[in-house]
Design a protein around this motif. Structure first.
Motif, PDB file in Angstrom:
ATOM      1  N   HIS A  57      10.295  -8.650   9.822  1.00 22.36           N
ATOM      2  CA  HIS A  57      11.279  -8.777  11.272  1.00 22.36           C
ATOM      3  C   HIS A  57      11.222  -7.525  11.916  1.00 22.36           C
ATOM      4  CE1 HIS A  57      14.414  -9.624  13.720  1.00 22.36           C
ATOM      5  NE2 HIS A  57      15.044  -8.549  13.427  1.00 22.36           N
ATOM      6  N   LEU A  58      11.419  -6.518  11.226  1.00 21.25           N
ATOM      7  CA  LEU A  58      11.437  -5.250  11.948  1.00 21.25           C
ATOM      8  C   LEU A  58       9.855  -4.702  12.426  1.00 21.25           C
ATOM      9  CD1 LEU A  58      13.526  -3.014   9.361  1.00 21.25           C
ATOM     10  CD2 LEU A  58      14.077  -3.817  11.441  1.00 21.25           C
ATOM     11  N   PHE A  59       8.983  -5.022  11.816  1.00 23.25           N
ATOM     12  CA  PHE A  59       7.601  -4.972  12.388  1.00 23.25           C
ATOM     13  C   PHE A  59       7.353  -5.629  13.551  1.00 23.25           C
ATOM     14  CE2 PHE A  59       3.073  -5.254  12.365  1.00 23.25           C
ATOM     15  CZ  PHE A  59       2.766  -3.969  12.713  1.00 23.25           C
ATOM     16  N   ALA A  60       7.641  -6.751  13.448  1.00 20.95           N
ATOM     17  CA  ALA A  60       7.646  -7.946  14.667  1.00 20.95           C
ATOM     18  C   ALA A  60       8.335  -7.579  15.863  1.00 20.95           C
ATOM     19  CB  ALA A  60       8.064  -9.289  14.354  1.00 20.95           C
ATOM     20  N   ALA A  61       9.543  -6.918  15.654  1.00 19.50           N
ATOM     21  CA  ALA A  61      10.322  -6.309  16.797  1.00 19.50           C
ATOM     22  C   ALA A  61       9.763  -5.364  17.418  1.00 19.50           C
ATOM     23  CB  ALA A  61      12.021  -6.080  16.320  1.00 19.50           C
TER      24      ALA A  61
ATOM     25  N   GLU B 111       0.602  -4.004  17.633  1.00 20.47           N
ATOM     26  CA  GLU B 111       0.453  -3.671  16.145  1.00 20.47           C
ATOM     27  C   GLU B 111       0.148  -2.033  16.246  1.00 20.47           C
ATOM     28  OE1 GLU B 111      -1.357  -6.137  13.703  1.00 20.47           O
ATOM     29  OE2 GLU B 111      -0.048  -8.040  13.857  1.00 20.47           O
ATOM     30  N   GLU B 112      -0.776  -1.745  16.519  1.00 22.39           N
ATOM     31  CA  GLU B 112      -1.247  -0.378  16.615  1.00 22.39           C
ATOM     32  C   GLU B 112       0.046   0.628  16.848  1.00 22.39           C
ATOM     33  OE1 GLU B 112      -3.278  -2.541  18.041  1.00 22.39           O
ATOM     34  OE2 GLU B 112      -4.216  -2.968  16.239  1.00 22.39           O
ATOM     35  N   ALA B 113       0.426   0.516  17.920  1.00 26.70           N
ATOM     36  CA  ALA B 113       1.444   1.329  18.519  1.00 26.70           C
ATOM     37  C   ALA B 113       2.957   1.187  17.526  1.00 26.70           C
ATOM     38  CB  ALA B 113       1.936   0.903  20.106  1.00 26.70           C
ATOM     39  N   ALA B 114       3.180  -0.061  17.108  1.00 27.23           N
ATOM     40  CA  ALA B 114       4.259  -0.433  16.352  1.00 27.23           C
ATOM     41  C   ALA B 114       4.091   0.353  15.089  1.00 27.23           C
ATOM     42  CB  ALA B 114       4.454  -1.948  16.112  1.00 27.23           C
ATOM     43  N   ALA B 115       2.869   0.514  14.531  1.00 21.03           N
ATOM     44  CA  ALA B 115       2.656   0.887  13.225  1.00 21.03           C
ATOM     45  C   ALA B 115       2.819   2.551  13.211  1.00 21.03           C
ATOM     46  CB  ALA B 115       1.372   0.941  12.804  1.00 21.03           C
ATOM     47  N   ARG B 116       3.311   3.106  14.377  1.00 22.30           N
ATOM     48  CA  ARG B 116       3.694   4.649  14.452  1.00 22.30           C
ATOM     49  C   ARG B 116       5.118   4.627  14.101  1.00 22.30           C
ATOM     50  NH1 ARG B 116       3.883   7.565  19.085  1.00 22.30           N
ATOM     51  NH2 ARG B 116       3.603   9.397  17.746  1.00 22.30           N
ATOM     52  N   TRP B 117       5.899   3.526  14.003  1.00 23.02           N
ATOM     53  CA  TRP B 117       7.294   3.770  13.910  1.00 23.02           C
ATOM     54  C   TRP B 117       7.518   2.745  12.537  1.00 23.02           C
ATOM     55  CZ3 TRP B 117       9.025   7.552  16.028  1.00 23.02           C
ATOM     56  CH2 TRP B 117       8.732   8.229  17.261  1.00 23.02           C
ATOM     57  N   VAL B 118       7.052   1.735  12.507  1.00 19.74           N
ATOM     58  CA  VAL B 118       7.465   0.694  11.473  1.00 19.74           C
ATOM     59  C   VAL B 118       6.231   0.101  10.630  1.00 19.74           C
ATOM     60  CG1 VAL B 118       8.645  -1.691  11.149  1.00 19.74           C
ATOM     61  CG2 VAL B 118       9.421  -0.206  13.097  1.00 19.74           C
ATOM     62  N   ALA B 119       6.395   0.231   9.187  1.00 24.39           N
ATOM     63  CA  ALA B 119       5.271  -0.380   8.483  1.00 24.39           C
ATOM     64  C   ALA B 119       5.448  -1.645   8.232  1.00 24.39           C
ATOM     65  CB  ALA B 119       5.564   0.292   7.115  1.00 24.39           C
ATOM     66  N   THR B 120       4.404  -2.215   7.748  1.00 22.46           N
ATOM     67  CA  THR B 120       4.195  -3.709   7.588  1.00 22.46           C
ATOM     68  C   THR B 120       5.015  -3.875   5.957  1.00 22.46           C
ATOM     69  OG1 THR B 120       2.094  -3.567   6.345  1.00 22.46           O
ATOM     70  CG2 THR B 120       2.029  -4.153   8.806  1.00 22.46           C
TER      71      THR B 120
ATOM     72  N   ALA C 102       1.714  13.434  11.036  1.00 21.15           N
ATOM     73  CA  ALA C 102       2.140  13.143  12.374  1.00 21.15           C
ATOM     74  C   ALA C 102       2.843  12.084  12.388  1.00 21.15           C
ATOM     75  CB  ALA C 102       0.968  13.279  13.397  1.00 21.15           C
ATOM     76  N   ASP C 103       2.506  10.874  11.991  1.00 18.88           N
ATOM     77  CA  ASP C 103       3.202   9.609  11.927  1.00 18.88           C
ATOM     78  C   ASP C 103       2.591   8.780  10.807  1.00 18.88           C
ATOM     79  OD1 ASP C 103       1.222   7.776  12.989  1.00 18.88           O
ATOM     80  OD2 ASP C 103       1.520   8.933  14.907  1.00 18.88           O
ATOM     81  N   PRO C 104       3.263   7.479  10.560  1.00 17.77           N
ATOM     82  CA  PRO C 104       2.740   6.844   9.370  1.00 17.77           C
ATOM     83  C   PRO C 104       1.339   6.335   9.732  1.00 17.77           C
ATOM     84  CG  PRO C 104       5.010   6.185   9.893  1.00 17.77           C
ATOM     85  CD  PRO C 104       4.476   6.965  11.056  1.00 17.77           C
ATOM     86  N   THR C 105       0.800   6.421  10.898  1.00 17.63           N
ATOM     87  CA  THR C 105      -0.629   6.082  11.157  1.00 17.63           C
ATOM     88  C   THR C 105      -1.701   7.098  10.429  1.00 17.63           C
ATOM     89  OG1 THR C 105      -1.172   6.895  13.339  1.00 17.63           O
ATOM     90  CG2 THR C 105      -0.108   4.629  13.037  1.00 17.63           C
ATOM     91  N   HIS C 106      -1.404   7.989  10.097  1.00 15.70           N
ATOM     92  CA  HIS C 106      -2.115   9.046   9.480  1.00 15.70           C
ATOM     93  C   HIS C 106      -1.760   9.189   7.896  1.00 15.70           C
ATOM     94  CE1 HIS C 106      -3.294  11.016  13.171  1.00 15.70           C
ATOM     95  NE2 HIS C 106      -1.912  10.612  13.712  1.00 15.70           N
ATOM     96  N   ASP C 107      -0.964   8.189   7.406  1.00 14.96           N
ATOM     97  CA  ASP C 107      -0.664   8.084   5.917  1.00 14.96           C
ATOM     98  C   ASP C 107      -1.474   7.194   5.375  1.00 14.96           C
ATOM     99  OD1 ASP C 107       0.233   7.685   3.369  1.00 14.96           O
ATOM    100  OD2 ASP C 107       2.272   7.667   4.089  1.00 14.96           O
ATOM    101  N   PRO C 108      -2.575   7.626   4.503  1.00 16.30           N
ATOM    102  CA  PRO C 108      -3.654   6.722   3.922  1.00 16.30           C
ATOM    103  C   PRO C 108      -3.032   5.480   3.221  1.00 16.30           C
ATOM    104  CG  PRO C 108      -3.788   9.011   2.924  1.00 16.30           C
ATOM    105  CD  PRO C 108      -2.601   8.924   3.909  1.00 16.30           C
ATOM    106  N   ARG C 109      -1.842   5.561   2.725  1.00 19.17           N
ATOM    107  CA  ARG C 109      -1.089   4.593   2.024  1.00 19.17           C
ATOM    108  C   ARG C 109      -0.810   3.391   2.924  1.00 19.17           C
ATOM    109  NH1 ARG C 109       4.570   7.150   0.041  1.00 19.17           N
ATOM    110  NH2 ARG C 109       4.126   7.678   2.450  1.00 19.17           N
ATOM    111  N   MET C 110      -0.644   3.570   4.262  1.00 19.47           N
ATOM    112  CA  MET C 110      -0.588   2.674   5.423  1.00 19.47           C
ATOM    113  C   MET C 110      -1.591   1.691   5.966  1.00 19.47           C
ATOM    114  SD  MET C 110       2.675   2.946   6.006  1.00 19.47           S
ATOM    115  CE  MET C 110       3.020   3.621   4.344  1.00 19.47           C
TER     116      MET C 110
ATOM    117  N   GLY D 271      -2.643  -3.601   3.367  1.00 19.76           N
ATOM    118  CA  GLY D 271      -1.633  -4.476   3.709  1.00 19.76           C
ATOM    119  C   GLY D 271      -1.215  -4.631   5.211  1.00 19.76           C
ATOM    120  N   ARG D 272      -2.157  -4.113   5.854  1.00 27.13           N
ATOM    121  CA  ARG D 272      -2.261  -4.138   7.547  1.00 27.13           C
ATOM    122  C   ARG D 272      -2.308  -5.617   7.950  1.00 27.13           C
ATOM    123  NH1 ARG D 272      -2.601   0.449  10.769  1.00 27.13           N
ATOM    124  NH2 ARG D 272      -0.741   1.398  10.170  1.00 27.13           N
ATOM    125  N   THR D 273      -1.866  -6.099   8.832  1.00 30.88           N
ATOM    126  CA  THR D 273      -2.194  -7.468   9.399  1.00 30.88           C
ATOM    127  C   THR D 273      -3.249  -6.988  10.213  1.00 30.88           C
ATOM    128  OG1 THR D 273      -0.459  -7.062  11.086  1.00 30.88           O
ATOM    129  CG2 THR D 273       0.049  -8.448   9.148  1.00 30.88           C
ATOM    130  N   ALA D 274      -4.012  -7.823  10.666  1.00 34.89           N
ATOM    131  CA  ALA D 274      -5.083  -7.869  11.771  1.00 34.89           C
ATOM    132  C   ALA D 274      -4.635  -7.491  13.055  1.00 34.89           C
ATOM    133  CB  ALA D 274      -5.991  -9.225  11.726  1.00 34.89           C
TER     134      ALA D 274
END
Length: 157
Positions: free
Chosen positions: A63-67, A75-84, A143-151, A154-157
């Motif tokens: 829900h948080l990711f969708a918001a 999704e790319e911009a959202a991933a800087r702030w909220v993980a799937t 810098a943000d979660p998009t730079h974290d290899p763990r992220m 499990g990413r959606t398309a």
């Protein structure tokens, strides 16, 4: 849709010693122990920690990711702030969001002694347990979660 505390929602900040709030009670025991030791020591310095976010159910994280996708436009911009749900350290109970600013300042100075490290430069409230930090200090910030290899899993398309 409004999420309940049972899903990990924190409608108002709670204390790190609140065992009745799932966002706190469902944190990984090692993270929770380190957080509580740090909070007790910070209190001696006149600083109180509160939890603004902690463990979350996969449904609540989705829900948080969708918001965030709606807010940021992709999704790319959202991933800087909220993980799937598949990548979030909150879903596994391995991340906690701390406030207020004074608590974050205290943790930035003393957190490594407890293994508590800020992970993302853009999220000064987000802390995770890194036990090796006690001896070696916290690792460099992403810098943000998009730079974290763990992220990347499990990413959606």
């Amino acid at each position: 849709m409004s999420y309940r505390r049972s899903a990990g929602a924190v409608p108002y900040p709670v204390r790190v010693f609140d065992d009745d709030t799932p966002a706190v009670a469902n944190l990984d025991p090692a993270l929770l122990g380190a957080l509580r030791r740090a909070a007790a020591d910070a209190a001696a310095d006149g600083v109180e920690f509160v939890v603004n976010g902690g463990w979350r159910s996969p449904e609540y994280q989705a829900h948080l990711f969708a918001a965030a996708v709606l807010k940021y436009g992709s999704e790319e911009a959202a991933a800087r702030w909220v993980a799937t749900p598949g990548t979030s350290a909150h879903v596994s109970g391995n991340a906690v969001d701390i406030g207020p600013a004074e608590a974050r300042a205290w943790l930035s100075e003393h957190g490594s002694a407890y293994g508590l490290c800020q992970i993302y430069r853009n999220e000064p409230w987000h802390y995770e347990l890194r036990p090796e930090a006690v001896e070696h200090g916290c690792p460099p910030l992403y810098a943000d979660p998009t730079h974290d290899p763990r992220m990347r899993r499990g990413r959606t398309a």
